[in-house]
Design an enzyme around this catalytic site. Structure first.
Site, PDB file in Angstrom:
ATOM      1  CE  LYS A   1      -1.030  -0.140   4.971  1.00 24.06           C
ATOM      2  NZ  LYS A   1       0.105  -1.049   5.256  1.00 24.06           N
TER       3      LYS A   1
ATOM      4  NE  ARG B   1      -0.565  -0.122  11.062  1.00 27.40           N
ATOM      5  CZ  ARG B   1       0.384   0.357  10.261  1.00 27.40           C
ATOM      6  NH1 ARG B   1       0.441   1.623   9.996  1.00 27.40           N
ATOM      7  NH2 ARG B   1       1.268  -0.450   9.726  1.00 27.40           N
TER       8      ARG B   1
ATOM      9  NE  ARG C   1       8.521  -3.603   4.012  1.00 27.62           N
ATOM     10  CZ  ARG C   1       7.388  -2.970   4.239  1.00 27.62           C
ATOM     11  NH1 ARG C   1       6.495  -2.823   3.281  1.00 27.62           N
ATOM     12  NH2 ARG C   1       7.113  -2.532   5.434  1.00 27.62           N
TER      13      ARG C   1
ATOM     14  NE  ARG D   1      10.770  -0.531   8.466  1.00 25.06           N
ATOM     15  CZ  ARG D   1       9.700  -0.133   7.782  1.00 25.06           C
ATOM     16  NH1 ARG D   1       9.839   0.752   6.811  1.00 25.06           N
ATOM     17  NH2 ARG D   1       8.513  -0.582   8.059  1.00 25.06           N
TER      18      ARG D   1
ATOM     19  NE  ARG E   1       4.769  -4.210  10.910  1.00 25.15           N
ATOM     20  CZ  ARG E   1       5.394  -3.730   9.848  1.00 25.15           C
ATOM     21  NH1 ARG E   1       6.516  -4.267   9.444  1.00 25.15           N
ATOM     22  NH2 ARG E   1       4.884  -2.717   9.185  1.00 25.15           N
TER      23      ARG E   1
HETATM   24  P1  AMP Z   1       4.171   1.192   8.597  1.00 29.51           P
HETATM   25  O1  AMP Z   1       5.409   1.787   8.028  1.00 29.51           O
HETATM   26  O2  AMP Z   1       2.909   1.902   8.176  1.00 29.51           O
HETATM   27  O3  AMP Z   1       4.072  -0.290   8.400  1.00 29.51           O
HETATM   28  O4  AMP Z   1       4.247   1.425  10.183  1.00 29.51           O
HETATM   29  C1  AMP Z   1       5.312   0.898  10.956  1.00 29.51           C
HETATM   30  C2  AMP Z   1       4.896   0.837  12.416  1.00 29.51           C
HETATM   31  O5  AMP Z   1       4.566   2.160  12.879  1.00 29.51           O
HETATM   32  C3  AMP Z   1       3.657   0.007  12.720  1.00 29.51           C
HETATM   33  O6  AMP Z   1       3.945  -1.373  12.857  1.00 29.51           O
HETATM   34  C4  AMP Z   1       3.203   0.636  14.030  1.00 29.51           C
HETATM   35  O7  AMP Z   1       4.001   0.221  15.111  1.00 29.51           O
HETATM   36  C5  AMP Z   1       3.484   2.116  13.795  1.00 29.51           C
HETATM   37  N1  AMP Z   1       2.318   2.789  13.195  1.00 29.51           N
HETATM   38  C6  AMP Z   1       2.233   3.348  11.950  1.00 29.51           C
HETATM   39  N2  AMP Z   1       1.021   3.881  11.741  1.00 29.51           N
HETATM   40  C7  AMP Z   1       0.299   3.643  12.866  1.00 29.51           C
HETATM   41  C8  AMP Z   1      -1.042   3.937  13.256  1.00 29.51           C
HETATM   42  N3  AMP Z   1      -1.908   4.546  12.429  1.00 29.51           N
HETATM   43  N4  AMP Z   1      -1.435   3.551  14.491  1.00 29.51           N
HETATM   44  C9  AMP Z   1      -0.580   2.930  15.336  1.00 29.51           C
HETATM   45  N5  AMP Z   1       0.676   2.611  15.025  1.00 29.51           N
HETATM   46  C10 AMP Z   1       1.122   2.964  13.797  1.00 29.51           C
END
Ligand code: AMP
Length: 214
Positions: free
Chosen positions: A13, A88, A127, A160, A171
Site C-alpha cells: 500500500k 489502523r 524488504r 528493518r 504485525r
Molecule cells: P508502517 O510503516 O505503516 O508499516 O508502520 C510501521 C509501524 O509504525 C507500525 O507497525 C506501528 O508500530 C506504527 N504505526 C504506523 N502507523 C500507525 C497507526 N496509524 N497507528 C498505530 N501505530 C502505527
C-alpha cells in the site's frame, strides 16, 4: 481527492500510495514514515513510538490521532491527500471522521490492497530500507540499481527491525485484530474499494486509477 490505503503490512500500500500522490499531486501522509523520522531525530514522540514499533505493536491512538489531525488541516492538503498506514484502528477512523466533519469534509475512497498472509511473510523478508533516508526497496520486486545501496541517497540498506520474520507475524496478528475491522467500517460508509494486491505492482496501480478515474 481524499484517499485511505488499507491493507496488511507488506501488502504494497505504501508503494501504491506514493504513486497515487505523484499522479494526483496530493500529499502522501504515512504515519509510519512520520514515526520513523521522529525516531531518527530523537524526539520524545520518536522515543515513545519506537518501543511499540520494534515489538510489532501499534503506537497508542492518542499519540497517532493528533499527529494526523494536525497534518490534514495544512494548506497543501486542501485538494486532498492519501493516507498510508492510518487509520489502523476503529477509534482512529472515528477520530478521523470527526476531524473531517468539523472541516465540513469526508473521505472519498478507502482502497483495500488485498494480499493473503502467506504472500506477506515471503514479501517482507525481501524488504530493505535505507538507513539514512528510509526509502524502501525489495530485493526482487523493487531492486536498487546497485545492490545494497540506496538509489536516492547512496547510503546502505538494512532489513528493518519490524520487518524481521517474528515481528512480521506479530504485525499480521495485530492487523487482523485491530485493522481489518476497518474494511467493514468503510464498507458500511459505501467508500470501500478492493484491489487484488497479488498482481504485479503496475497492474495494481492501473486498477486503482480505474477506481479513482484518470
Ligand atoms: P508502517 O510503516 O505503516 O508499516 O508502520 C510501521 C509501524 O509504525 C507500525 O507497525 C506501528 O508500530 C506504527 N504505526 C504506523 N502507523 C500507525 C497507526 N496509524 N497507528 C498505530 N501505530 C502505527
Amino acid at each position: 481527492m481524499k484517499i485511505i490505503m488499507l491493507g496488511a503490512p507488506g501488502a504494497g500500500k505504501g508503494t501504491q500510495a506514493k504513486q497515487i500522490a505523484d499522479k494526483y499531486q496530493i500529499p502522501h501522509i504515512s504515519t509510519g514514515d512520520i514515526f520513523r523520522a521522529n525516531i531518527k531525530e530523537g524526539t520524545e514522540l520518536g522515543k515513545k513510538a519506537k518501543t511499540f514499533m520494534d515489538q510489532g505493536e501499534l503506537v497508542p491512538d492518542e499519540l497517532t490521532v493528533a499527529l494526523v489531525a494536525d497534518r490534514i488541516v495544512k494548506e497543501d492538503c486542501k485538494n486532498g491527500f492519501v493516507l498510508d498506514g492510518f487509520p489502523r484502528t476503529i477509534p482512529q477512523a472515528e477520530a478521523l471522521d470527526k476531524t473531517l466533519e468539523e472541516m465540513g469534509e469526508k473521505m472519498d475512497y478507502a482502497i483495500d490492497v488485498d494480499v493473503p498472509d502467506e504472500n506477506i511473510v515471503n514479501r517482507m523478508g525481501g524488504r530493505r530500507a535505507c538507513v539514512n533516508c528510509g526509502a524502501t526497496y525489495h530485493i526482487v520486486s523493487i531492486p536498487t540499481k546497485v545492490e545494497g545501496i540506496c538509489d536516492d541517497c547512496g547510503s546502505g540498506l538494512i532489513l528493518r527491525e519490524d520487518d524481521k520474520p517474528e515481528t512480521v507475524q506479530k504485525r499480521l496478528s495485530v492487523y487482523h485484530e485491530q485493522t481489518q475491522p476497518l474494511i467493514e467500517y468503510y464498507g458500511g460508509q459505501g467508500i470501500l474499494k478492493t484491489v487484488d494486491g497479488t498482481r504485479p505492482m503496475k497492474n495494481v496501480f492501473e486498477d486503482i486509477i480505474r477506481i479513482l478515474g484518470a
